[in-house]
Scaffold this motif. Structure first.
Motif, PDB file in Angstrom:
ATOM      1  N   THR A 136       2.447 -13.357   9.242  1.00 12.11           N
ATOM      2  CA  THR A 136       2.547 -12.071   8.559  1.00 12.11           C
ATOM      3  C   THR A 136       1.149 -11.614   8.166  1.00 12.11           C
ATOM      4  OG1 THR A 136       2.749 -13.046   6.349  1.00 12.11           O
ATOM      5  CG2 THR A 136       4.794 -12.765   7.623  1.00 12.11           C
ATOM      6  N   THR A 137       1.027 -10.315   7.911  1.00 11.26           N
ATOM      7  CA  THR A 137      -0.279  -9.826   7.470  1.00 11.26           C
ATOM      8  C   THR A 137      -0.666 -10.461   6.136  1.00 11.26           C
ATOM      9  OG1 THR A 137       0.883  -7.868   6.588  1.00 11.26           O
ATOM     10  CG2 THR A 137      -0.226  -7.637   8.719  1.00 11.26           C
ATOM     11  N   GLN A 149       0.009 -13.568   5.289  1.00 10.30           N
ATOM     12  CA  GLN A 149      -0.530 -14.877   5.630  1.00 10.30           C
ATOM     13  C   GLN A 149      -1.958 -14.778   6.145  1.00 10.30           C
ATOM     14  OE1 GLN A 149       2.787 -15.979   8.268  1.00 10.30           O
ATOM     15  NE2 GLN A 149       3.014 -17.854   7.053  1.00 10.30           N
ATOM     16  N   GLY A 168       4.112  -5.579   9.823  1.00 15.32           N
ATOM     17  CA  GLY A 168       3.901  -6.698   8.919  1.00 15.32           C
ATOM     18  C   GLY A 168       3.441  -7.994   9.544  1.00 15.32           C
ATOM     19  N   TYR A 169       2.853  -7.937  10.763  1.00 16.95           N
ATOM     20  CA  TYR A 169       2.414  -9.188  11.371  1.00 16.95           C
ATOM     21  C   TYR A 169       1.106  -8.999  12.125  1.00 16.95           C
ATOM     22  CZ  TYR A 169       4.059  -7.470  15.939  1.00 16.95           C
ATOM     23  OH  TYR A 169       4.227  -6.741  17.086  1.00 16.95           O
TER      24      TYR A 169
END
Length: 247
Positions: free
Chosen positions: A198-199, A201, A232-233
């Motif tokens: 994910t962004t 992370q 979101g990734y």
């Protein structure tokens, strides 16, 4: 440096200190799912293919991990585009199925930061080659992570891997060590490792915002990371370079 290099099978008490040894790996690299799920199992399944170097004081200063696998099994034969990930998966698959290995793949050679610059990486590579030769193998292959590629992430890896100095040796220092040891650069593995997160992370791993769509240059990454903030990734697909060592 007066090194003592042994297999983990010979000195199993070094397993803990081997992993506790400081290193310079970027945090995000460990989140490749194959590495996350299989790396710690290699010393358990193949301690005789894991080499550990200690200095005069008995401190671990370098480690070299390798795995045996059947490169010439049906459906294989060529060094895989999947590089590091595929070699490790093949090794564990062959172990589970009782398939006889015919090749050793290097997995990692790491030198402690305060011991770098003294030629230890070359010594560990030589020891890894000799260990494979002593076990009856005719070759070692290595999905090499060129250690200066991160300085120019936008350069195509094929161009970078083939770049040479005036003396004909590779431009990249780690590729140069392999070629000096007798290795031959064979091909690029374009999808050697994949880190998807994910962004949030990626922000934790790198300290970068990851809030804009497109490519993000991350310290320690060989190529840019592809970011999709609206979804979101972000995904990092790392290429490595296959080097073949005929023993």
């Amino acid at each position: 440096m007066n090194l003592k290099i042994t297999t983990l099978a010979e000195r199993p008490e070094l397993n803990g200190p081997m992993w506790a040894m400081p290193d310079t790996w970027a945090e995000f690299v460990q989140y490749d799912l194959v590495a996350w799920s299989h790396m710690m199992r290699i010393p358990v399944e193949w301690p005789e293919y894991v080499l550990v170097a200690t200095d005069e004081a008995g401190q671990v200063v370098a480690r070299a991990l390798s795995v045996p696998f059947a490169l010439r099994a049906p459906g294989r034969g060529e060094l895989p585009d999947g590089g590091w990930d595929q070699a490790v998966l093949w090794a564990f698959s062959d172990l589970k199925r009782g398939r006889e290995p015919d090749t050793v793949s290097a997995v990692e050679i790491t030198v402690a930061p305060d011991a770098q610059g003294r030629g230890l990486s070359g010594q560990m590579l030589a020891a890894l080659r000799e260990n494979a030769r002593g076990r009856g193998y005719g070759e070692v292959v290595a999905p090499v992570r060129p250690n200066a590629k991160h300085l120019e992430p936008a350069t195509p890896v094929e161009e970078y891997a083939r770049r040479t100095r005036d003396d004909g040796l590779p431009h990249d220092p780690w590729l140069r060590v392999h070629v000096r040891a007798g290795g031959v650069i064979e091909k690029v593995a374009p999808v050697s490792m994949t880190v998807a997160g994910t962004t949030a992370q990626w922000r934790d791993w790198t300290g970068l915002p990851f809030d804009a769509e497109g490519v993000v240059e991350v310290p320690g990454a060989l190529v840019p990371v592809h970011c999709e903030p609206a979804r979101g990734y972000a995904v990092y697909v790392e290429p490595n370079v296959w080097v073949r060592h005929v023993l």
